[in-house]
Design a protein around this motif. Structure first.
Motif, mmCIF file in Angstrom:
data_model
loop_
_atom_site.group_PDB
_atom_site.id
_atom_site.type_symbol
_atom_site.label_atom_id
_atom_site.label_comp_id
_atom_site.label_asym_id
_atom_site.label_seq_id
_atom_site.Cartn_x
_atom_site.Cartn_y
_atom_site.Cartn_z
ATOM 1 N N LYS A 48 9.285 -47.546 10.596
ATOM 2 C CA LYS A 48 9.606 -46.253 9.977
ATOM 3 C C LYS A 48 8.907 -46.093 8.622
ATOM 4 N N ILE A 49 8.998 -47.116 7.802
ATOM 5 C CA ILE A 49 8.424 -47.019 6.458
ATOM 6 C C ILE A 49 6.907 -46.903 6.518
ATOM 7 N N SER A 50 6.260 -47.744 7.277
ATOM 8 C CA SER A 50 4.792 -47.761 7.287
ATOM 9 C C SER A 50 4.200 -46.513 7.936
ATOM 10 N N ASN A 51 4.947 -45.863 8.820
ATOM 11 C CA ASN A 51 4.443 -44.665 9.505
ATOM 12 C C ASN A 51 5.033 -43.359 8.998
ATOM 13 N N CYS A 52 5.952 -43.426 8.044
ATOM 14 C CA CYS A 52 6.608 -42.227 7.532
ATOM 15 C C CYS A 52 5.587 -41.346 6.798
ATOM 16 N N ARG A 53 5.493 -40.106 7.235
ATOM 17 C CA ARG A 53 4.491 -39.183 6.676
ATOM 18 C C ARG A 53 5.059 -38.480 5.440
ATOM 19 N N ILE A 54 4.985 -39.189 4.321
ATOM 20 C CA ILE A 54 5.504 -38.647 3.059
ATOM 21 C C ILE A 54 4.441 -38.612 1.963
ATOM 22 N N ILE A 55 3.196 -38.783 2.374
ATOM 23 C CA ILE A 55 2.094 -38.772 1.407
ATOM 24 C C ILE A 55 1.229 -37.544 1.672
ATOM 25 N N ASN A 56 0.883 -36.852 0.609
ATOM 26 C CA ASN A 56 0.158 -35.591 0.736
ATOM 27 C C ASN A 56 -1.227 -35.763 1.338
ATOM 28 N N ASP A 57 -1.594 -34.776 2.175
ATOM 29 C CA ASP A 57 -2.957 -34.698 2.683
ATOM 30 C C ASP A 57 -3.780 -33.830 1.722
ATOM 31 N N ASP A 58 -4.978 -33.453 2.122
ATOM 32 C CA ASP A 58 -5.857 -32.662 1.257
ATOM 33 C C ASP A 58 -5.309 -31.267 0.971
ATOM 34 N N ASN A 59 -4.371 -30.802 1.799
ATOM 35 C CA ASN A 59 -3.760 -29.485 1.607
ATOM 36 C C ASN A 59 -2.414 -29.583 0.889
ATOM 37 N N GLN A 60 -2.126 -30.736 0.319
ATOM 38 C CA GLN A 60 -0.878 -30.997 -0.403
ATOM 39 C C GLN A 60 0.364 -30.859 0.482
ATOM 40 N N VAL A 61 0.205 -31.220 1.759
ATOM 41 C CA VAL A 61 1.302 -31.249 2.718
ATOM 42 C C VAL A 61 1.609 -32.723 3.008
ATOM 43 N N MET A 62 2.887 -33.082 3.001
ATOM 44 C CA MET A 62 3.258 -34.470 3.300
ATOM 45 C C MET A 62 2.981 -34.732 4.776
ATOM 46 N N ASN A 63 1.797 -35.270 5.033
ATOM 47 C CA ASN A 63 1.317 -35.418 6.398
ATOM 48 C C ASN A 63 0.648 -36.767 6.646
ATOM 49 N N ARG A 64 0.657 -37.633 5.633
ATOM 50 C CA ARG A 64 0.010 -38.942 5.763
ATOM 51 C C ARG A 64 1.026 -40.061 5.527
ATOM 52 N N SER A 65 0.742 -41.182 6.146
ATOM 53 C CA SER A 65 1.605 -42.355 5.994
ATOM 54 C C SER A 65 0.925 -43.370 5.080
ATOM 55 N N LEU A 66 1.672 -44.415 4.761
ATOM 56 C CA LEU A 66 1.125 -45.507 3.966
ATOM 57 C C LEU A 66 -0.065 -46.140 4.686
ATOM 58 N N ILE A 67 0.045 -46.266 6.005
ATOM 59 C CA ILE A 67 -1.064 -46.809 6.799
ATOM 60 C C ILE A 67 -2.286 -45.898 6.695
ATOM 61 N N ASP A 68 -2.067 -44.578 6.802
ATOM 62 C CA ASP A 68 -3.172 -43.615 6.771
ATOM 63 C C ASP A 68 -3.994 -43.696 5.491
ATOM 64 N N ILE A 69 -3.328 -43.931 4.367
ATOM 65 C CA ILE A 69 -4.051 -43.940 3.087
ATOM 66 C C ILE A 69 -4.403 -45.350 2.623
ATOM 67 N N ASN A 70 -4.050 -46.363 3.436
ATOM 68 C CA ASN A 70 -4.262 -47.750 3.033
ATOM 69 C C ASN A 70 -3.603 -48.014 1.680
ATOM 70 N N GLY A 71 -2.384 -47.463 1.531
ATOM 71 C CA GLY A 71 -1.665 -47.549 0.270
ATOM 72 C C GLY A 71 -1.033 -48.899 0.032
ATOM 73 N N GLU A 72 -0.550 -49.077 -1.169
ATOM 74 C CA GLU A 72 0.071 -50.324 -1.579
ATOM 75 C C GLU A 72 1.586 -50.229 -1.438
ATOM 76 N N ALA A 73 2.240 -51.380 -1.363
ATOM 77 C CA ALA A 73 3.693 -51.430 -1.282
ATOM 78 C C ALA A 73 4.228 -52.508 -2.214
ATOM 79 N N LEU A 74 5.375 -52.207 -2.799
ATOM 80 C CA LEU A 74 6.107 -53.151 -3.649
ATOM 81 C C LEU A 74 7.529 -53.204 -3.107
#
Length: 150
Positions: A48-74
């Motif tokens: 759920k956490i790694s795939n949750c689409r709560i990160i903005n895309d280029d249109n400022q819509v929460m449509n990306r996941s942590l996996i999609d952006i290769n983001g960091e986690a703490l």
């Protein structure tokens, strides 16, 4: 297993004045564990956490996941997520798992989310008096509970 997930521009953990963890754009995950938590809870929550689409895309819509952006986690352990405040003014933490149960589950969660993200996940130190600093992005804060997945 409960998690409070905060989308952050940056987050860090300091223990006794020493910086022990630091991330930039990604998610701060506060994790609370109970004795009944199992590998199924870890699997569900990591997915759920790694795939949750709560990160903005280029249109400022929460449509990306942590996996999609290769983001960091703490990941920071936080037994207080299981506080009961029904009686009196002092919370009870009786539902929170004791360290002998919670630590292996916490470590398994960290190991699994690292595997899914294919990168090192920063952590606090289980049981330590931590100072957590963050810049919540949005703000976006999501609460997940593996016991309420239906």
């Amino acid at each position: 297993m409960k998690a409070v997930i905060q989308r952050v521009s940056k987050a860090s953990v300091t223990i006794e004045g020493d910086l022990v963890a630091n991330i930039n754009s990604g998610l701060l995950i506060l994790l609370g564990i109970v004795e009944q938590d199992t590998q199924d809870d870890i699997d569900w929550l990591v997915n759920k956490i790694s795939n949750c689409r709560i990160i903005n895309d280029d249109n400022q819509v929460m449509n990306r996941s942590l996996i999609d952006i290769n983001g960091e986690a703490l990941v920071v352990s936080q037994f207080t997520l299981h506080a009961s405040t029904k009686k009196g003014n002092r919370p009870s933490y009786i539902k929170a798992a004791k360290p002998d149960i919670a630590i292996p589950i916490y470590e398994a969660f960290v190991k699994q989310i690292q595997s899914v993200l294919s990168k090192t996940v920063q952590t606090g130190q289980f049981g330590a008096d931590m100072k957590v600093e963050l810049l919540n992005d949005g703000p976006v804060t999501i609460i997940m509970d593996s016991k309420n997945k239906e």
